[in-house]
Design a protein around this motif. Structure first.
Motif, PDB file in Angstrom:
ATOM      1  N   THR A   7      75.878  54.807 -20.288  1.00 53.93           N
ATOM      2  CA  THR A   7      74.601  55.013 -20.971  1.00 53.93           C
ATOM      3  C   THR A   7      74.585  56.413 -21.591  1.00 53.93           C
ATOM      4  O   THR A   7      75.453  57.227 -21.334  1.00 53.93           O
ATOM      5  CB  THR A   7      73.426  54.920 -19.988  1.00 53.93           C
ATOM      6  OG1 THR A   7      73.579  55.974 -19.030  1.00 53.93           O
ATOM      7  CG2 THR A   7      73.393  53.584 -19.273  1.00 53.93           C
ATOM      8  N   ARG A  66      69.858  53.920 -22.807  1.00 50.30           N
ATOM      9  CA  ARG A  66      70.574  52.964 -23.646  1.00 50.30           C
ATOM     10  C   ARG A  66      72.082  53.074 -23.496  1.00 50.30           C
ATOM     11  O   ARG A  66      72.620  54.135 -23.223  1.00 50.30           O
ATOM     12  CB  ARG A  66      70.250  53.219 -25.118  1.00 50.30           C
ATOM     13  CG  ARG A  66      68.829  52.961 -25.419  1.00 50.30           C
ATOM     14  CD  ARG A  66      68.681  51.879 -26.444  1.00 50.30           C
ATOM     15  NE  ARG A  66      67.378  52.026 -27.063  1.00 50.30           N
ATOM     16  CZ  ARG A  66      67.222  52.306 -28.337  1.00 50.30           C
ATOM     17  NH1 ARG A  66      68.262  52.401 -29.123  1.00 50.30           N
ATOM     18  NH2 ARG A  66      66.026  52.453 -28.825  1.00 50.30           N
ATOM     19  N   LYS A  67      72.741  51.960 -23.744  1.00 48.16           N
ATOM     20  CA  LYS A  67      74.190  51.976 -23.893  1.00 48.16           C
ATOM     21  C   LYS A  67      74.504  52.544 -25.269  1.00 48.16           C
ATOM     22  O   LYS A  67      73.776  52.295 -26.230  1.00 48.16           O
ATOM     23  CB  LYS A  67      74.752  50.541 -23.781  1.00 48.16           C
ATOM     24  CG  LYS A  67      74.967  50.095 -22.343  1.00 48.16           C
ATOM     25  CD  LYS A  67      76.343  50.526 -21.866  1.00 48.16           C
ATOM     26  CE  LYS A  67      76.489  50.536 -20.359  1.00 48.16           C
ATOM     27  NZ  LYS A  67      76.638  49.270 -19.735  1.00 48.16           N
ATOM     28  N   THR A  68      75.574  53.313 -25.372  1.00 50.05           N
ATOM     29  CA  THR A  68      75.825  54.022 -26.630  1.00 50.05           C
ATOM     30  C   THR A  68      76.183  53.085 -27.781  1.00 50.05           C
ATOM     31  O   THR A  68      76.047  53.460 -28.936  1.00 50.05           O
ATOM     32  CB  THR A  68      76.960  55.039 -26.462  1.00 50.05           C
ATOM     33  OG1 THR A  68      78.090  54.351 -25.965  1.00 50.05           O
ATOM     34  CG2 THR A  68      76.561  56.127 -25.517  1.00 50.05           C
ATOM     35  N   ARG A  79      74.603  50.672 -28.759  1.00 46.54           N
ATOM     36  CA  ARG A  79      73.395  50.223 -29.439  1.00 46.54           C
ATOM     37  C   ARG A  79      72.743  51.312 -30.288  1.00 46.54           C
ATOM     38  O   ARG A  79      71.628  51.148 -30.743  1.00 46.54           O
ATOM     39  CB  ARG A  79      72.367  49.755 -28.396  1.00 46.54           C
ATOM     40  CG  ARG A  79      72.838  48.622 -27.546  1.00 46.54           C
ATOM     41  CD  ARG A  79      72.284  47.291 -28.068  1.00 46.54           C
ATOM     42  NE  ARG A  79      73.039  46.165 -27.559  1.00 46.54           N
ATOM     43  CZ  ARG A  79      72.889  45.647 -26.342  1.00 46.54           C
ATOM     44  NH1 ARG A  79      72.002  46.147 -25.536  1.00 46.54           N
ATOM     45  NH2 ARG A  79      73.620  44.616 -25.967  1.00 46.54           N
ATOM     46  N   SER A  82      72.311  54.124 -33.463  1.00 46.05           N
ATOM     47  CA  SER A  82      72.653  54.288 -34.873  1.00 46.05           C
ATOM     48  C   SER A  82      73.577  55.496 -35.006  1.00 46.05           C
ATOM     49  O   SER A  82      73.739  56.282 -34.072  1.00 46.05           O
ATOM     50  CB  SER A  82      71.392  54.515 -35.681  1.00 46.05           C
ATOM     51  OG  SER A  82      70.880  55.792 -35.412  1.00 46.05           O
ATOM     52  N   GLN A 115      85.612  48.236 -34.293  1.00 45.75           N
ATOM     53  CA  GLN A 115      84.275  48.846 -34.296  1.00 45.75           C
ATOM     54  C   GLN A 115      84.174  49.817 -35.456  1.00 45.75           C
ATOM     55  O   GLN A 115      85.088  50.545 -35.718  1.00 45.75           O
ATOM     56  CB  GLN A 115      84.010  49.609 -33.002  1.00 45.75           C
ATOM     57  CG  GLN A 115      83.772  48.697 -31.845  1.00 45.75           C
ATOM     58  CD  GLN A 115      84.750  48.955 -30.749  1.00 45.75           C
ATOM     59  OE1 GLN A 115      85.897  49.296 -31.029  1.00 45.75           O
ATOM     60  NE2 GLN A 115      84.364  48.755 -29.516  1.00 45.75           N
TER      61      GLN A 115
END
Lengths: 352, 331
Positions: free
Chosen positions: A91, A131-133, A135, A137, B331
Motif C-alpha cells: 500500500t 490504497r495499493k499503488t 490504483r 494516477s 504495465q
C-alpha cells in the motif's frame, strides 16, 4: 560548503564512454540541476553517486570524505526514479514506511507512523495511504515516490527526471511544490532533466552535460546569458537562439546571406557564429534592418515571428498577439549589447 | 435507499445492452464456442471418468463386454490395492465364513475367496512419491530462483554459454542415460534411496526452472530493487521483500511444472529404485500381479496417484492463470 563532490569521474560501458572526467559539487541546501539531452550521462552520474554503479576512475566525496567503497544503503541518499519505483505489492503507507523500516534504522513503528503522516501531509496524499499503488494516477504515484524520499531526511535527494512522465499541467504544479519543499526544508537536491524550462525555473545552479562531459556549470542566469558554447546556447531558451554564420568585415560583423551588420567583438577571429536570442530581435518601425514575415506562431502570451532577412531566417518573439501577416515587410532592431559570439568550433568568444 | 427526486429517471439506468447479446450472429458464434468447449472437455474427461468408474467396479464388471456404465459400486478395487491377500481353498472359505469377527473388508476379500495377510506397500510408494517429488521440486525451484535471479541481474562472464549449457542437459533423452546412471548410483551407494531420486529430479528440473524463472524475473524492473538498495536494504533483503512477492506467479507456474514431471517420472524410478525408495508410477503396474489383471485395483491406484497433483495445481491456479499471461501484459 559542499555536500557532494564528484572528482574526475569516468565511466565506460564496454566500448562506450558514458562519463569522461566529470567534476562538480553540490552545496548544502542547494537545488542543483544536471541538464543535458538523452544519453548525455545524467542518469549514470546519479547512479554513481547512489552507488548503484561503480565508476572506472575518479571518486565521489560526501562532505569531503570519499564514499566509493560504501554500499548504496550506507550512503544515506534518497533516489527518486523516473518510473517503476513504487512497490506494487504494497500500500501507499507501506511504500512510504519502507525506507524507515530498513534494518539499518531500527525505527520504532510509532515514529515511522508520525513521519509517514507528516510526509503525506506535505505532499497532500494522506487520503491515499490505504490504497495499493497500482490504483494510483501518474501524478499520485510520483508524489508517493517523492514522499518515500522525504520521509528520511537524507543527505541528498537524487531525482532522475521525476516529472517527465507526467502531463504538462501536473508537471508545472509538482515543479512548484518540489521547489517549495526544497526551500522550506532547505534540503539538498540533485535533479536530472532534459527539460531546460525545469532547469531554469527550479535550480540554484545548473550543470550542463554533453556526451559525458560537463560543458558548463553556473547559475541559470550564467547559463542563459553567457552560454559557454553553441551547444549550451541552443539547449536553453525557447524558441531556440538564432545562430548565424558571420565574418569580420571592416570593423563590423557581416552575417552571411543577410543585410545584418553588427558590432564586432574585440578578437582576431575572421569567422564567427553570432547568437541572437529571439527576444533581442525586436520588430520596431524605425528598426535598423528590414525583412519579410515568413511565419507567425501566436502562443497567446507572446508570438513567435519568423523574419526572412536575405538568406537567413530570424526568430523574433513579441509580447501578446501581433498584426504582422505573412509576407509583410517588417523593420526590426537587434540589441547589440546582448549578442553572443562563438568561434567556428562553437566556443564562446568573450568580447570584453 | 435514498428518496428519489422527481427529476430522477423512472427506469434504472445502470443497465446496458451488449451487442454480442443481441446480434444473432454473435449469439450463434457464442453458441458454437460453448459447444466446442463442452465437446473438448468431454473428450478430455472420458479417460479420467472411465478410470474413476473402473476403480469402483467389481472384477467381472471391469472387464464386461459391452462395457457397463451402470453397475453396483464396490470397494473391491481399493481393498485389493491396499492389502496383500492369499487365495483360499474351498474348504478354507467355508471355514472362514463361519467366523463372526470379520470386518467388512475381510468379507469383501472373502467374497472373492481370499484372506487378507497384511497391508500392501501402495501407501508407502505413494508416500515415497510425495517425498521425492516434493523435496526435489522445492530444491529445483529454490535453486532455480537464485540462479535465475543472478543470470537476470548480474553481468556474468559467458552468461549466454552457461545458460545454453544448462539447457543442454535437457537435450539428451533420459532413456539414454538410465543405464550409466544405474551403474553410477550403485557404485555410489545411492541406488534405491530417496536422496538418489531427489538429486536426479532436482538436476533434471533445474534447467527448466532456471529458464522459466529467468523469464519472469527479467520482467520485474530492476528499479524496484535499486530503490530498496538506496532505501537502506541489502541485496538479499531487497530480493526477499521486493523480488520474491512479485515473482510468485512465476514460482507457482514453475512449481507445478517441476512437480508434475517429478511426480509422473517412470523410467528413472523404475531403474534406480527397487523397494525402499520406489515411487508410485512404477509400482502401480506391478499390481497387475498374479491371477489376471486387477483392472479395478490399477484404476484405484491411478486415482489415488492423481489426487495430490490435482490438489496442488488447484491450490495454485490463481497464480497459474496470471503466470501464463504474464509476458503478454506490460504495465
Amino acid at each position: 560548503m559542499s555536500n557532494v563532490t564528484l572528482q574526475q569521474i569516468t565511466k565506460r560501458f564496454r566500448q562506450v564512454t558514458a562519463l569522461e572526467d566529470v567534476s562538480f559539487s553540490v552545496n548544502h541546501g542547494e537545488f542543483f540541476v544536471l541538464l543535458g539531452p538523452t544519453g548525455a550521462g545524467k542518469t549514470t552520474t546519479l547512479r554513481i553517486i547512489a552507488g548503484l554503479e561503480k565508476q572506472d576512475a575518479g571518486s565521489v566525496l560526501f562532505d569531503g570524505t570519499p564514499v566509493d567503497g560504501l554500499m548504496p544503503a550506507d550512503r544515506d541518499i534518497a533516489f527518486v526514479f523516473q518510473q517503476y519505483s513504487l512497490y506494487p505489492t504494497m500500500t501507499v503507507y507501506d511504500n512510504l514506511a519502507f525506507p524507515l523500516r530498513s534494518p539499518l534504522r531500527k525505527m520504532p513503528e510509532a515514529e515511522i507512523k508520525e513521519r509517514v503522516t507528516r510526509a503525506a501531509d506535505i505532499l497532500r496524499i494522506s487520503h491515499l495511504l490505504d490504497r495499493k499503488t497500482a490504483r494510483l494516477s501518474g501524478g499520485e504515484m510520483q508524489r508517493v515516490s517523492i514522499g518515500r524520499a522525504i520521509v528520511r531526511e537524507p543527505r541528498i535527494y537524487l531525482m532522475d527526471e521525476p516529472l517527465s512522465n507526467l502531463d504538462a499541467k501536473l508537471r508545472e504544479s509538482l515543479r512548484v511544490e518540489l521547489q517549495h519543499i526544497q526551500k522550506t526544508q532547505s534540503s539538498t537536491i540533485l535533479f536530472v532533466t532534459h527539460d531546460q524550462i525545469e532547469a531554469l525555473t527550479m535550480s540554484d545552479r545548473i550543470g550542463v552535460l554533453r556526451e559525458g562531459r560537463i560543458v558548463q556549470v553556473g547559475t541559470p542566469n550564467d547559463i542563459y546569458d553567457r552560454p559557454a558554447d553553441t551547444f549550451v546556447a541552443q539547449l536553453v531558451g525557447s524558441p531556440r537562439i538564432n545562430l548565424l554564420p558571420a565574418r569580420r568585415d571592416n570593423g563590423t560583423v557581416l552575417v552571411q546571406d543577410s543585410p545584418l551588420h553588427l558590432p564586432a567583438p574585440k578578437t582576431t577571429h575572421a569567422q564567427f557564429l553570432v547568437g541572437i536570442r529571439p527576444e533581442d530581435v525586436k520588430p520596431v518601425p524605425d528598426g535598423a534592418f528590414s525583412g519579410t514575415v515568413a511565419l507567425t506562431e501566436p502562443l497567446g502570451v507572446e508570438t513567435i515571428v519568423h523574419i526572412r532577412a536575405g538568406g537567413q531566417t530570424l526568430l523574433s518573439i513579441v509580447p501578446g498577439l501581433t498584426d504582422l501577416r505573412i509576407g509583410d515587410e517588417v523593420r526590426y532592431s537587434v540589441a547589440p549589447e546582448r549578442l553572443h559570439y562563438f568561434d567556428p568550433e562553437g566556443m564562446r568568444i568573450t568580447s570584453s | 435507499m435514498a428518496a428519489q427526486s422527481p427529476a430522477a429517471p423512472r427506469l434504472p439506468v445502470n443497465f446496458s445492452t451488449r451487442v454480442d447479446e443481441v446480434s444473432s450472429r454473435a449469439r450463434l458464434a457464442r453458441f458454437i464456442r460453448v459447444v466446442v468447449v463442452i465437446a473438448v472437455a468431454i473428450i478430455m474427461l472420458i479417460p479420467v471418468t472411465w478410470m474413476t468408474l473402473t476403480a469402483f467396479k467389481s472384477r467381472p464388471d471391469a472387464v464386461a463386454v459391452p462395457p457397463k456404465i451402470f453397475f453396483q459400486p464396490t470397494l473391491e478395487g481399493f481393498v485389493s490395492l491396499l492389502t496383500d491377500r492369499r487365495q483360499l481353498t474351498t474348504e478354507q472359505i467355508a471355514e472362514e465364513q463361519k467366523r463372526t469377527d470379520l470386518t467388512w473388508i475381510d468379507q469383501l476379500a472373502l467374497s472373492r475367496g481370499q484372506v487378507i495377510t497384511g497391508p500392501s506397500d501402495y501407501p508407502q510408494r505413494l508416500l515415497n512419491s510425495i517425498i521425492v517429488a516434493g523435496v526435489s521440486t522445492v530444491f529445483s525451484v529454490g535453486l532455480g530462483l537464485l540462479s535465475a535471479y543472478s543470470f537476470s541481474r548480474f553481468s556474468i562472464a559467458g552468461a549466454g554459454d552457461l545458460l545454453f549449457f544448462i539447457l543442454s542437459t535437457r537435450m539428451l533423452p533420459p532413456v539414454v542415460v538410465t543405464i550409466p546412471l544405474f551403474l553410477m548410483y550403485r557404485a555410489l551407494g545411492i541406488y534405491d534411496t530417496h536422496f538418489g531420486l531427489i538429486l536426479l529430479y532436482t538436476v533434471f528440473n533445474l534447467s527448466f526452472s532456471v529458464w522459466l524463472l529467468k523469464g519472469f524475473i527479467d520482467e520485474i524492473p530492476r528499479e524496484y530493487e535499486e530503490a530498496a538498495l538506496v532505501d537502506g536494504y541489502t541485496r538479499l533483503q531487497a530480493f526477499r521483500k521486493i523480488v520474491l512477492p512479485q515473482s510468485l506467479t512465476g514460482i507457482a507456474a514453475t512449481t507445478v511444472f517441476c512437480l508434475i514431471f517429478a511426480w509422473n517420472e517412470y523410467a528413472f524410478a523404475l531403474m534406480l529404485s527397487a523397494d525402499r525408495a520406489r515411487t508410485a508410477p512404477p509400482s502401480i503396474p506391478s499390481v497387475l500381479g498374479t491371477g489376471g489383471i486387477e483392472s479395478a485395483a490399477i484404476a484405484a491406484g491411478s486415482l489415488g496417484f492423481l489426487i495430490p497433483v490435482v490438489i496442488v495445481t488447484f491450490a495454485l491456479r490463481k497464480y497459474l492463470l496470471r503466470g501464463v499471461t504474464f509476458g503478454a501484459i506490460r504495465q
